[in-house]
Write an enzyme that holds these catalytic residues in place. Structure first.
Site, PDB file in Angstrom:
ATOM      1  N   LEU A 276       0.850  -1.287   0.114  1.00  0.00           N
ATOM      2  CA  LEU A 276      -0.104   0.187   0.001  1.00  0.00           C
ATOM      3  C   LEU A 276       0.981   1.209   0.086  1.00  0.00           C
ATOM      4  O   LEU A 276       0.322   2.553   0.002  1.00  0.00           O
ATOM      5  CB  LEU A 276      -0.851  -0.058   1.295  1.00  0.00           C
ATOM      6  CG  LEU A 276      -2.031  -1.098   1.349  1.00  0.00           C
ATOM      7  CD1 LEU A 276      -2.737  -1.017   2.484  1.00  0.00           C
ATOM      8  CD2 LEU A 276      -2.877  -0.658   0.065  1.00  0.00           C
ATOM      9  N   ARG A 277       2.146   1.122  -0.223  1.00  0.00           N
ATOM     10  CA  ARG A 277       3.018   2.259   0.102  1.00  0.00           C
ATOM     11  C   ARG A 277       2.647   3.077  -1.238  1.00  0.00           C
ATOM     12  O   ARG A 277       2.767   4.276  -0.964  1.00  0.00           O
ATOM     13  CB  ARG A 277       4.428   1.862  -0.116  1.00  0.00           C
ATOM     14  CG  ARG A 277       5.445   2.705   0.981  1.00  0.00           C
ATOM     15  CD  ARG A 277       6.868   2.170   0.735  1.00  0.00           C
ATOM     16  NE  ARG A 277       7.626   3.252   0.234  1.00  0.00           N
ATOM     17  CZ  ARG A 277       7.870   4.397   1.155  1.00  0.00           C
ATOM     18  NH1 ARG A 277       7.237   4.306   2.330  1.00  0.00           N
ATOM     19  NH2 ARG A 277       8.721   5.424   0.950  1.00  0.00           N
ATOM     20  N   ALA A 278       2.611   2.539  -2.337  1.00  0.00           N
ATOM     21  CA  ALA A 278       2.315   3.485  -3.478  1.00  0.00           C
ATOM     22  C   ALA A 278       1.080   4.427  -3.285  1.00  0.00           C
ATOM     23  O   ALA A 278       1.127   5.376  -3.779  1.00  0.00           O
ATOM     24  CB  ALA A 278       1.898   2.750  -4.855  1.00  0.00           C
ATOM     25  N   VAL A 281       2.041   7.224  -0.849  1.00  0.00           N
ATOM     26  CA  VAL A 281       2.839   7.996  -1.521  1.00  0.00           C
ATOM     27  C   VAL A 281       2.109   8.993  -2.342  1.00  0.00           C
ATOM     28  O   VAL A 281       2.292  10.261  -2.611  1.00  0.00           O
ATOM     29  CB  VAL A 281       4.101   7.717  -2.201  1.00  0.00           C
ATOM     30  CG1 VAL A 281       4.786   8.559  -3.090  1.00  0.00           C
ATOM     31  CG2 VAL A 281       4.972   7.032  -1.166  1.00  0.00           C
TER      32      VAL A 281
END
Ligand code: ZN
Length: 685
Positions: A276-278, A281
């Site tokens: 879920l980092r994308a 960000v």
């Protein structure tokens, strides 16, 4: 000190400027990775941005740049009193050199003093210096794996943590991380790519007017930096103020409507990014972009801009995939998941009719509002063209149909190099797993995953008296060294009395990476019986293996009248794969020239990177139908670890490759041997 080149004066590079500005607006965006060829002014623009960051207040005398308003409770120079002296200074720009040691990066804890004098002595490293500023790593892809890990941990946690033998120090380290890399020289591991918030691909402009303007400004700057900078003062202060305004807007709260969040999630899911980092960000970047545009609400345009910068490096799955983002897919996803519960739609409510707002907001250059004519003709570059919508992201976004750069880049094309005549280009099959080919003995090269070596992080195999400061204490050996002298040192109580000379450090053994130099026979005899496809597939598999083991690779080929270095030693497997795909086959077989050329490549490489041990993989059927004396050429490779991949096949075998292997004192493997592993592997799983 020479005046820094003004950010506003940088021509083109709109994506890069925007990515940097978004990071300046919001630290949550998570840094920028700049990918691109050399000579694109990457470092100029990073320095220029650092000069634009607002100054910081620091506690006087604190080596860790504590903010007087909120000093770091863990500060090794602390605790600081609220009344302590303070001063204001520009935000720092710290450059991390590729060859830096771990101590240089995170700081060094003097274990010797801790043990013998009972004091905690900590010397701050570059991370402390970069706190509240910019940390710039040129050629981050060449940085030691281990340093990259430390760096990205610190970047993610905002803390630098150092522990040596149970003594630990922690201090705040929050910085804007900017890395640059030339992908031709090697990739970052995908999990590390993911840790950079945004990526930008930069290329020198192909537009003659723009190039001329770059040169013009550069020459003006070089001739008189002070005068040049003075001409850009208005734009620079406008930019600085705009960053401050955007920060204020953001801290006041920029709304991310649910419809936009869902759109972000749909785009990230659509590009099949992991985790879920994308999403996070992209959301942060979209909010920063909204604030940058002077809005307090995220629109579809913000999402588009953010996704273009945050997703390209996250969707990469295979080292052979081309970089970039499929813009058509992005538009389709945005379109399909627009939602309708957002009263703003994709538009800006509180700005002039132009959906992109006043001037053109996408361009981080604020110069558009002031007069474009500032002396020496900035009129050629972006400043002069500001009224036209063909610059910066505003141009890209409003005309989806006219986009032509990213994503659409054609892959390396085999047809270009094939030429005519008897020369042909064989295809390449799917790569498979190969057995590990190793350099015998014990090396001392950069850590990796191939041959045995003394490395700073392998498993402990013994103890020794340290050369210089001890870093990795071997406690039992240290105690044993001190034990016999306790009486003569006058020990009376329970504690052991240690002296500097007692200290022992751990000897470790791990794996190093190597230079794997392929010497591939591309002559007509190899082309026969469609063998070249099998050979290329084998070499591609070995290349992929080298990528996973962090090796440098090189490729020498020989055919016709001579040998050529198809790929000088590099860490870029992409480049190797591309050269291999387009490698033509045909003609006679100058084996000796191939070996001699390999020896020459190694000689040069030894000067450049003396600790890296080479492994030469000769891919041949052993035949030599042209050129010099094979024995003499093999002699040039004496002492070098070699493997011969025997490509001979068919009912009648001459055993020439085996004979060559004997001359090279090389191990022999067949194409079948290389393929066997995969079959066994498949059977096992
Ligand atoms: Zn402090």
């Amino acid at each position: 000190m020479i005046a820094t080149y003004p950010f506003s004066a940088v021509v083109g590079l709109d994506d890069l400027k925007l990515a940097l500005v978004l990071n300046a607006v919001s630290p949550r965006v998570g840094g920028v990775l700049v990918r691109g060829e050399k000579g694109t002014a990457k470092s100029t623009i990073v320095r220029a941005l650092a000069a634009q960051l607002p100054s910081v207040d620091v506690v006087a005398g604190c080596r860790f740049a504590c903010d007087p308003a909120a000093p770091d409770p863990d500060c090794p120079d602390g605790p600081h009193d609220p009344g302590e002296q303070r001063h204001r200074r520009p935000a720092s720009l710290v450059e991390l050199p590729v060859g830096a040691s771990e101590d240089r990066l995170v700081g060094s804890l003097d274990v010797e003093r801790a043990l013998t004098e009972g004091v905690k002595a900590f010397e701050p490293g570059l991370l402390a210096g970069a706190h509240r500023g910019v940390l710039y790593v040129d050629e981050v892809n060449l940085l030691h794996d281990h340093l990259v890990d430390l760096l990205l941990d610190a970047a993610a946690l905002g803390t630098c943590y150092v522990e040596r033998e149970g003594v630990s120090v922690r201090h705040a380290a929050r910085f804007l991380l900017v890395g640059t890399m030339n992908p031709e020289e090697g990739e970052l591991r995908p999990q590390l790519l993911d840790r950079f918030g945004l990526t930008v691909e930069v290329k020198a402009s192909r537009d003659p007017d723009e190039r001329a303007e770059v040169v013009r400004r550069r020459m003006a700057y070089d001739a008189s930096p002070e005068a040049f900078v003075a001409r850009w003062t208005a734009q620079e202060s406008a930019l600085g103020e705009r960053i401050l305004r955007a920060r204020a807007l953001l801290s006041g709260g920029v709304v991310l409507p649910d419809a936009r969040l869902l759109q972000i999630a749909a785009v990230c899911a659509g590009f099949e990014v992991d985790g879920l980092r994308a999403d996070l960000v992209t959301a942060n970047a979209a909010m920063a972009h909204a604030a940058w545009q002077g809005r307090d609400r995220v629109t579809e345009e913000d999402v588009r801009v953010a996704a273009r910068l945050s997703l390209p490096h996250r969707r990469r799955r295979d080292p052979f995939d081309a970089p970039g983002l499929d813009e058509d897919l992005l538009e389709e996803l945005l379109d399909r998941h627009r939602g309708d519960d957002d009263p703003d739609g994709g538009d800006t409510p509180d700005t002039p009719p132009d959906p992109d707002g006043p001037g053109h907001q996408g361009d981080p250059d604020p110069g558009h509002n002031s007069q474009p004519d500032q002396g020496e003709a900035p009129g050629r570059g972006e400043a002069g063209h500001n009224s036209q919508p063909d610059q910066g992201e505003a141009g890209h976004n409003s005309q989806a149909g006219q986009r032509d750069e990213p994503g659409a880049e054609p892959g390396p094309d085999a047809r270009d190099e094939a030429g005519a005549g008897v020369v042909a280009v064989a295809g390449v099959g799917a790569p498979y797993r190969v057995p590990v080919l190793k350099v015998p003995g014990l090396g001392a090269g950069a850590s990796g995953r191939r041959s045995r070596a003394r490395t700073p992080r392998g498993r402990a195999t013994g103890a020794r008296v340290p050369h210089g400061k001890v870093k990795d204490l071997h406690l039992p050996a240290t105690l044993l060294a001190a034990a016999p002298y306790q009486k003569e040192r006058g020990r009376t109580g329970a504690g052991l009395l240690l002296r500097g000379g007692d200290l022992r450090e751990v000897v470790r053994e791990g794996r190093e990476s190597n230079l794997v130099l392929f010497v591939v026979d591309a002559s007509g005899s190899m082309a026969a019986r469609r063998r070249m496809t099998a050979v290329k597939t084998a070499v591609l598999s070995l290349l992929l293996d080298a990528y996973q083991r962090r090796d440098k690779v090189g490729l020498v080929t020989f055919r016709g009248r001579g040998a050529e270095v198809a790929l000088p030693p590099t860490s870029s497997v992409e480049a190797g794969a591309a050269r291999l795909r387009s490698l033509p086959t045909g003609g006679r077989t100058p084996l000796a020239e191939g070996l001699a050329r390999a020896a020459e490549v190694l000689r040069v490489e030894r000067m450049r990177d003396p600790d890296r041990r080479p492994l030469v993989v000769v891919v041949t059927d052993g035949r030599a139908t042209a050129g010099g004396d094979v024995d003499a050429a093999a002699g040039l490779l004496r002492g070098v670890a070699c493997v011969v991949v025997d490509c001979e096949s068919g009912p009648v075998r001459l055993g020439l490759a085996v004979r060559l292997a004997a001359r090279l004192a090389a191990e022999v493997v067949t194409l079948d041997d290389l393929g066997t592993v995969v079959r066994e592997h498949r059977k096992a799983s």
